[in-house]
Design a protein around this motif. Structure first.
Motif, PDB file in Angstrom:
ATOM      1  N   LYS A   9       0.829  -1.214   0.000  1.00 23.53           N
ATOM      2  CA  LYS A   9       0.000   0.000   0.000  1.00 23.53           C
ATOM      3  C   LYS A   9       0.864   1.266   0.000  1.00 23.53           C
ATOM      4  O   LYS A   9       0.510   2.253  -0.637  1.00 23.53           O
ATOM      5  N   LEU A  10       1.979   1.249   0.711  1.00 23.99           N
ATOM      6  CA  LEU A  10       2.883   2.397   0.676  1.00 23.99           C
ATOM      7  C   LEU A  10       3.460   2.597  -0.726  1.00 23.99           C
ATOM      8  O   LEU A  10       3.523   3.726  -1.223  1.00 23.99           O
ATOM      9  N   GLU A  12       2.117   1.718  -3.534  1.00 23.82           N
ATOM     10  CA  GLU A  12       1.033   2.238  -4.372  1.00 23.82           C
ATOM     11  C   GLU A  12       0.879   3.745  -4.215  1.00 23.82           C
ATOM     12  O   GLU A  12       0.425   4.427  -5.125  1.00 23.82           O
ATOM     13  N   ARG A  13       1.252   4.277  -3.065  1.00 27.76           N
ATOM     14  CA  ARG A  13       1.128   5.707  -2.794  1.00 27.76           C
ATOM     15  C   ARG A  13       2.433   6.470  -3.059  1.00 27.76           C
ATOM     16  O   ARG A  13       2.597   7.611  -2.631  1.00 27.76           O
ATOM     17  N   TRP A  15       5.696   5.669  -2.188  1.00 30.36           N
ATOM     18  CA  TRP A  15       6.828   5.539  -1.280  1.00 30.36           C
ATOM     19  C   TRP A  15       7.803   4.491  -1.821  1.00 30.36           C
ATOM     20  O   TRP A  15       7.405   3.496  -2.413  1.00 30.36           O
ATOM     21  N   LYS A  35       9.957   9.084   0.871  1.00 34.92           N
ATOM     22  CA  LYS A  35       9.207   9.846  -0.133  1.00 34.92           C
ATOM     23  C   LYS A  35       9.480  11.321   0.096  1.00 34.92           C
ATOM     24  O   LYS A  35       9.460  11.783   1.241  1.00 34.92           O
ATOM     25  N   ASP A  76      -4.768   0.376   6.823  1.00 40.94           N
ATOM     26  CA  ASP A  76      -5.978   1.146   6.585  1.00 40.94           C
ATOM     27  C   ASP A  76      -6.400   1.988   7.782  1.00 40.94           C
ATOM     28  O   ASP A  76      -6.983   3.057   7.624  1.00 40.94           O
TER      29      ASP A  76
END
Length: 80
Positions: A9-10, A12-13, A15, A35, A76
């Motif tokens: 998830k990181l 995907e954002r 990072w 990031k 989440d």
């Protein structure tokens, strides 16, 4: 696996994320995410898990050095 979910998830954002498997510093958090020139260390714990004294020490050292440090049980609910 929880660490894998958080790492994915990181990424995907946006990072850059690496798992810190074996370092010369005991108690270092599980993941390092970078990031925009900021370093964020993440210790992943299962719900109800506790930090060891050496982990607490390392977290304080990293914060004193200017790093962002998080202890997460779930991406989440914990991601800010």
């Amino acid at each position: 696996q929880l660490q894998t979910k958080i790492k994915r998830k990181l990424i995907e954002r946006g990072w850059y994320v690496t798992k810190l498997i074996k370092t010369s510093t005991n108690g270092i958090p599980d993941l390092l995410a970078i990031k925009y020139g900021k370093a964020m260390f993440i210790e992943v714990k299962r719900e109800g898990g506790k930090l060891s004294p050496i982990q607490e020490l390392r977290i304080e050292e990293l914060k004193a050095a200017g790093a962002i440090v998080k202890v997460w049980t779930d991406f989440d609910t914990d991601f800010i």
